[in-house]
Design a protein around this motif. Structure first.
Motif, PDB file in Angstrom:
ATOM      1  N   VAL A 221       0.910  -1.221  -0.246  1.00 15.56           N
ATOM      2  CA  VAL A 221       0.072  -0.211  -0.040  1.00 15.56           C
ATOM      3  C   VAL A 221       0.381   1.070  -0.148  1.00 15.56           C
ATOM      4  O   VAL A 221       1.838   1.082   1.062  1.00 15.56           O
ATOM      5  N   LEU A 222       0.645   2.279  -1.021  1.00 12.91           N
ATOM      6  CA  LEU A 222       0.987   3.711  -1.412  1.00 12.91           C
ATOM      7  C   LEU A 222       0.618   3.941  -0.074  1.00 12.91           C
ATOM      8  O   LEU A 222      -0.240   4.655  -1.302  1.00 12.91           O
ATOM      9  N   ALA A 223       1.275   5.931   0.114  1.00 15.75           N
ATOM     10  CA  ALA A 223       1.128   6.532   0.234  1.00 15.75           C
ATOM     11  C   ALA A 223       1.880   7.477  -0.028  1.00 15.75           C
ATOM     12  O   ALA A 223       2.978   7.324   0.188  1.00 15.75           O
ATOM     13  N   GLY A 224       1.457   8.629  -1.010  1.00 11.41           N
ATOM     14  CA  GLY A 224       2.816   9.854  -1.373  1.00 11.41           C
ATOM     15  C   GLY A 224       3.890   8.813  -2.213  1.00 11.41           C
ATOM     16  O   GLY A 224       4.922   8.873  -1.870  1.00 11.41           O
ATOM     17  N   GLY A 225       3.632   7.853  -3.445  1.00 10.10           N
ATOM     18  CA  GLY A 225       4.147   7.069  -3.661  1.00 10.10           C
ATOM     19  C   GLY A 225       6.189   5.706  -2.963  1.00 10.10           C
ATOM     20  O   GLY A 225       5.981   5.393  -3.314  1.00 10.10           O
ATOM     21  N   GLN A 226       5.393   6.230  -1.430  1.00 11.24           N
ATOM     22  CA  GLN A 226       6.007   4.907  -0.810  1.00 11.24           C
ATOM     23  C   GLN A 226       5.648   3.931  -0.085  1.00 11.24           C
ATOM     24  O   GLN A 226       4.815   4.612  -0.001  1.00 11.24           O
ATOM     25  N   PRO A 227       6.065   3.038   0.435  1.00 12.50           N
ATOM     26  CA  PRO A 227       4.851   2.173   0.969  1.00 12.50           C
ATOM     27  C   PRO A 227       4.750   2.329   2.073  1.00 12.50           C
ATOM     28  O   PRO A 227       5.448   2.367   2.908  1.00 12.50           O
ATOM     29  N   VAL A 228       3.923   2.401   3.183  1.00 11.69           N
ATOM     30  CA  VAL A 228       3.228   2.407   4.094  1.00 11.69           C
ATOM     31  C   VAL A 228       3.308   0.704   5.044  1.00 11.69           C
ATOM     32  O   VAL A 228       3.252   0.593   5.777  1.00 11.69           O
ATOM     33  N   ILE A 229       2.613   0.010   3.749  1.00 12.57           N
ATOM     34  CA  ILE A 229       2.350  -1.378   3.868  1.00 12.57           C
ATOM     35  C   ILE A 229       2.953  -1.902   3.053  1.00 12.57           C
ATOM     36  O   ILE A 229       2.956  -1.674   1.923  1.00 12.57           O
ATOM     37  N   SER A 230       3.877  -3.211   3.530  1.00  4.27           N
ATOM     38  CA  SER A 230       4.819  -3.808   2.488  1.00  4.27           C
ATOM     39  C   SER A 230       4.394  -5.648   2.692  1.00  4.27           C
ATOM     40  O   SER A 230       3.546  -6.003   4.108  1.00  4.27           O
TER      41      SER A 230
ATOM     42  N   GLN B 227      -2.715  -4.898   8.147  1.00  6.33           N
ATOM     43  CA  GLN B 227      -2.410  -4.451   8.782  1.00  6.33           C
ATOM     44  C   GLN B 227      -2.351  -3.169   9.539  1.00  6.33           C
ATOM     45  O   GLN B 227      -3.193  -2.642   9.021  1.00  6.33           O
ATOM     46  N   THR B 228      -2.123  -3.113  10.976  1.00 10.30           N
ATOM     47  CA  THR B 228      -2.916  -2.154  11.111  1.00 10.30           C
ATOM     48  C   THR B 228      -1.446  -1.107  11.450  1.00 10.30           C
ATOM     49  O   THR B 228      -0.369  -1.063  12.176  1.00 10.30           O
ATOM     50  N   LEU B 229      -2.164   1.146  11.410  1.00 12.67           N
ATOM     51  CA  LEU B 229      -0.891   1.750  11.064  1.00 12.67           C
ATOM     52  C   LEU B 229      -2.361   2.368  12.527  1.00 12.67           C
ATOM     53  O   LEU B 229      -3.529   2.824  11.532  1.00 12.67           O
TER      54      LEU B 229
ATOM     55  N   ALA C  70      -3.764   7.001  -0.869  1.00  7.91           N
ATOM     56  CA  ALA C  70      -3.217   5.632  -1.369  1.00  7.91           C
ATOM     57  C   ALA C  70      -3.857   4.686  -2.536  1.00  7.91           C
ATOM     58  O   ALA C  70      -4.574   5.275  -2.929  1.00  7.91           O
ATOM     59  N   SER C  71      -2.427   3.836  -2.652  1.00 13.02           N
ATOM     60  CA  SER C  71      -2.856   3.379  -3.862  1.00 13.02           C
ATOM     61  C   SER C  71      -2.236   1.359  -3.390  1.00 13.02           C
ATOM     62  O   SER C  71      -1.710   1.501  -2.993  1.00 13.02           O
ATOM     63  N   VAL C  72      -3.134   0.540  -3.867  1.00 13.94           N
ATOM     64  CA  VAL C  72      -2.270  -0.137  -3.803  1.00 13.94           C
ATOM     65  C   VAL C  72      -1.654  -1.564  -5.165  1.00 13.94           C
ATOM     66  O   VAL C  72      -1.929  -0.965  -6.070  1.00 13.94           O
ATOM     67  N   VAL C  73      -0.585  -1.851  -5.441  1.00 15.68           N
ATOM     68  CA  VAL C  73       0.439  -2.169  -6.070  1.00 15.68           C
ATOM     69  C   VAL C  73       1.002  -3.832  -5.803  1.00 15.68           C
ATOM     70  O   VAL C  73       0.824  -4.234  -4.357  1.00 15.68           O
ATOM     71  N   ALA C  74       1.289  -4.251  -6.793  1.00 12.74           N
ATOM     72  CA  ALA C  74       2.095  -5.640  -6.622  1.00 12.74           C
ATOM     73  C   ALA C  74       2.945  -4.950  -5.543  1.00 12.74           C
ATOM     74  O   ALA C  74       3.547  -4.347  -5.860  1.00 12.74           O
TER      75      ALA C  74
END
Length: 281
Positions: free
Chosen positions: A149-158, A166-168, A177-181
């Protein structure tokens, strides 16, 4: 937080049926459990029977329902094809399921990584959040490999895998947020979506559907569990993805009726991927 996989096909929708059990109107209270249900199996409409009575007719994919206050006890549930005459020839069940008092749960009927129907019972984290903070939970219940899960282009959940979460805990605000492989940043498989993180709530985002279907049936659904500064209670925030309509549906519950509000809360742009990734009446 914990997630318990209900592995057998017999249980894949039986857990979901608990929300529709015939319960007395006075079930709410310290001895009750709160249960919501996500129907995340694309293309499958079913009827739900509780203790021999049809309690939900034509339960459709993409529906997020609840929460309902249910007394502790055991419920006999069966799942049939839509519009079956009775529950004598169930496709799934009948199964006796026990419900513990005092918990806050979401039962997700969904696909496993291989695309087979299954269900996972999640325990929603209702522990208090710090002042000015909210909680964001992401759950992977899609027929797809691991995702980031990306936020600002960076993974926050991997490397989130089905059927895990996963919980934050984050400052109140909005997360784009975006979801990527897993291990990538492109292509975006779900999103970008603006996810509100509200003080004292647990915003739960589900990635459901199938990445291998043609076209892809990947979608997002959201749920908000409120009251994390005091006694927990859950409210439905809405669902998105392939389901983009807002509607209120009645649920017949034995002696009483509950109204369940489903409201769309995110704007999701879905992009089809080649081979990756990862609601009622």
């Amino acid at each position: 937080m914990r997630a318990r996989s209900l592995a057998a096909a017999t249980g894949s929708f039986a857990v979901a049926a608990l929300t529709l059990a015939a319960v007395p109107a006075q079930a709410a209270g310290a001895d009750a459990a709160q249960l919501s249900v996500l129907h995340g199996v694309p293309g499958l409409t079913v009827d739900v029977w509780v203790n021999g009575e049809r309690t939900l007719d034509d339960f459709t994919p993409g529906t997020l329902a609840g929460p309902l206050d249910l007394p502790a006890g055991t419920y006999t549930v069966a799942i049939t094809a839509a519009d079956a005459a009775d529950a004598s020839s169930p496709a799934i069940g009948p199964v006796d399921l026990a419900l513990e008092a005092g918990g806050n749960y979401t039962a997700a009927a969904h696909l496993d990584t291989a695309g087979e129907p299954t269900a996972t019972l999640f325990t929603n984290d209702t522990s208090p959040t710090a002042a000015g903070q909210g909680r964001l939970t992401v759950r992977h219940v899609a027929a797809a490999p691991a995702v980031d899960v990306l936020a600002g282009g960076q993974p926050v959940i991997s490397n989130l895998t089905n059927p895990n979460e996963q919980t934050l805990d984050l400052p109140a605000g909005t997360v784009a947020a975006s979801v990527v492989a897993a291990g990538t940043t492109e292509p975006v498989l779900l999103g970008p979506a603006d996810v509100p993180v509200t003080e004292g709530t647990n915003t739960i985002v589900y990635a459901w559907g199938s990445a291998t279907a043609s076209p892809s049936t990947l979608a997002l659904a959201t749920q908000v569990v409120d009251g994390l500064h005091s006694a927990p209670s859950g409210v439905q925030a809405g669902q998105l993805g392939l389901v983009d309509d807002t509607r209120t549906q009645p649920w017949l519950l034995g002696a009483g009726a509950f109204a369940v509000l489903a409201a769309a809360v995110l704007a999701v742009t879905r992009r089809t991927s080649a081979a990756t990734v990862t609601g009622d009446r």
